[in-house]
Scaffold this motif. Structure first.
Motif, PDB file in Angstrom:
ATOM      1  N   ARG A 140       3.479   3.233   1.638  1.00  0.00           N
ATOM      2  CA  ARG A 140       2.104   3.056   2.137  1.00  0.00           C
ATOM      3  C   ARG A 140       1.768   1.577   2.284  1.00  0.00           C
ATOM      4  NH1 ARG A 140      -1.260   5.490  -1.861  1.00  0.00           N
ATOM      5  NH2 ARG A 140      -1.746   3.408  -2.576  1.00  0.00           N
ATOM      6  N   LEU A 141       2.180   0.777   1.289  1.00  0.00           N
ATOM      7  CA  LEU A 141       1.915  -0.666   1.355  1.00  0.00           C
ATOM      8  C   LEU A 141       2.680  -1.319   2.502  1.00  0.00           C
ATOM      9  CD1 LEU A 141       2.003  -1.488  -2.457  1.00  0.00           C
ATOM     10  CD2 LEU A 141      -0.017  -1.344  -0.977  1.00  0.00           C
ATOM     11  N   GLU A 142       3.927  -0.888   2.710  1.00  0.00           N
ATOM     12  CA  GLU A 142       4.716  -1.425   3.831  1.00  0.00           C
ATOM     13  C   GLU A 142       4.061  -1.098   5.164  1.00  0.00           C
ATOM     14  OE1 GLU A 142       9.374  -1.363   2.566  1.00  0.00           O
ATOM     15  OE2 GLU A 142       8.390   0.578   2.837  1.00  0.00           O
ATOM     16  N   ASP A 143       3.632   0.143   5.334  1.00  0.00           N
ATOM     17  CA  ASP A 143       2.992   0.552   6.587  1.00  0.00           C
ATOM     18  C   ASP A 143       1.731  -0.260   6.861  1.00  0.00           C
ATOM     19  OD1 ASP A 143       4.968   2.434   6.994  1.00  0.00           O
ATOM     20  OD2 ASP A 143       3.747   4.124   6.273  1.00  0.00           O
ATOM     21  N   GLU A 144       0.930  -0.421   5.823  1.00  0.00           N
ATOM     22  CA  GLU A 144      -0.307  -1.199   5.973  1.00  0.00           C
ATOM     23  C   GLU A 144       0.001  -2.643   6.353  1.00  0.00           C
ATOM     24  OE1 GLU A 144      -3.422  -3.089   2.882  1.00  0.00           O
ATOM     25  OE2 GLU A 144      -3.166  -0.915   2.709  1.00  0.00           O
ATOM     26  N   ALA A 145       0.976  -3.236   5.690  1.00  0.00           N
ATOM     27  CA  ALA A 145       1.321  -4.635   5.954  1.00  0.00           C
ATOM     28  C   ALA A 145       1.929  -4.803   7.347  1.00  0.00           C
ATOM     29  CB  ALA A 145       2.280  -5.147   4.897  1.00  0.00           C
ATOM     30  N   HIS A 194       2.876 -10.035   1.666  1.00  0.00           N
ATOM     31  CA  HIS A 194       1.727  -9.164   1.423  1.00  0.00           C
ATOM     32  C   HIS A 194       2.142  -7.974   0.554  1.00  0.00           C
ATOM     33  CE1 HIS A 194      -2.118  -7.203   2.324  1.00  0.00           C
ATOM     34  NE2 HIS A 194      -1.421  -6.097   2.440  1.00  0.00           N
ATOM     35  N   VAL A 195       3.274  -7.360   0.879  1.00  0.00           N
ATOM     36  CA  VAL A 195       3.757  -6.215   0.106  1.00  0.00           C
ATOM     37  C   VAL A 195       4.091  -6.643  -1.323  1.00  0.00           C
ATOM     38  CG1 VAL A 195       5.575  -4.458  -0.104  1.00  0.00           C
ATOM     39  CG2 VAL A 195       4.585  -4.957   2.132  1.00  0.00           C
ATOM     40  N   LEU A 196       4.753  -7.763  -1.476  1.00  0.00           N
ATOM     41  CA  LEU A 196       5.109  -8.258  -2.803  1.00  0.00           C
ATOM     42  C   LEU A 196       3.859  -8.482  -3.655  1.00  0.00           C
ATOM     43  CD1 LEU A 196       7.331  -9.176  -4.736  1.00  0.00           C
ATOM     44  CD2 LEU A 196       7.160 -11.448  -3.714  1.00  0.00           C
ATOM     45  N   ARG A 197       2.877  -9.102  -3.087  1.00  0.00           N
ATOM     46  CA  ARG A 197       1.635  -9.344  -3.824  1.00  0.00           C
ATOM     47  C   ARG A 197       0.924  -8.033  -4.139  1.00  0.00           C
ATOM     48  NH1 ARG A 197      -1.763 -13.968  -1.126  1.00  0.00           N
ATOM     49  NH2 ARG A 197      -2.811 -13.813  -3.122  1.00  0.00           N
ATOM     50  N   ALA A 198       0.965  -7.095  -3.220  1.00  0.00           N
ATOM     51  CA  ALA A 198       0.310  -5.806  -3.439  1.00  0.00           C
ATOM     52  C   ALA A 198       0.995  -5.000  -4.539  1.00  0.00           C
ATOM     53  CB  ALA A 198       0.278  -5.004  -2.137  1.00  0.00           C
ATOM     54  N   ILE A 199       2.328  -5.010  -4.579  1.00  0.00           N
ATOM     55  CA  ILE A 199       3.001  -4.253  -5.643  1.00  0.00           C
ATOM     56  C   ILE A 199       2.787  -4.912  -7.000  1.00  0.00           C
ATOM     57  CG2 ILE A 199       4.707  -3.187  -4.124  1.00  0.00           C
ATOM     58  CD1 ILE A 199       6.778  -5.137  -5.283  1.00  0.00           C
TER      59      ILE A 199
END
Length: 61
Positions: free
Chosen positions: A24-29, A43-48
């Motif tokens: 989901r985070l990858e798709d959003e980014a 963005h994904v790294l920071r989100a996880i």
């Protein structure tokens, strides 16, 4: 060959982020940064990291 700049997949495994959340985070980014893979990965790294920190806080409550 892996062209990733940030190993967010390895980080998500280390932090035990569910694969469904990572997807989901990858798709959003990807939608947010369609032409910039470095910013997408960052963005994904920071989100996880934020996801893992929130889960850790919730476990300590």
């Amino acid at each position: 060959m892996n062209d990733m700049i940030f190993d967010y997949i390895g980080a998500s495994q280390t932090l035990k982020v569910p694969e469904s959340v990572l997807c989901r985070l990858e798709d959003e980014a990807r939608r947010e940064f369609p032409r910039d893979s470095m910013l997408m990965e960052l963005h994904v790294l920071r989100a996880i990291n934020a996801y893992a920190a929130d889960n850790k806080k919730a476990a300590n409550i």
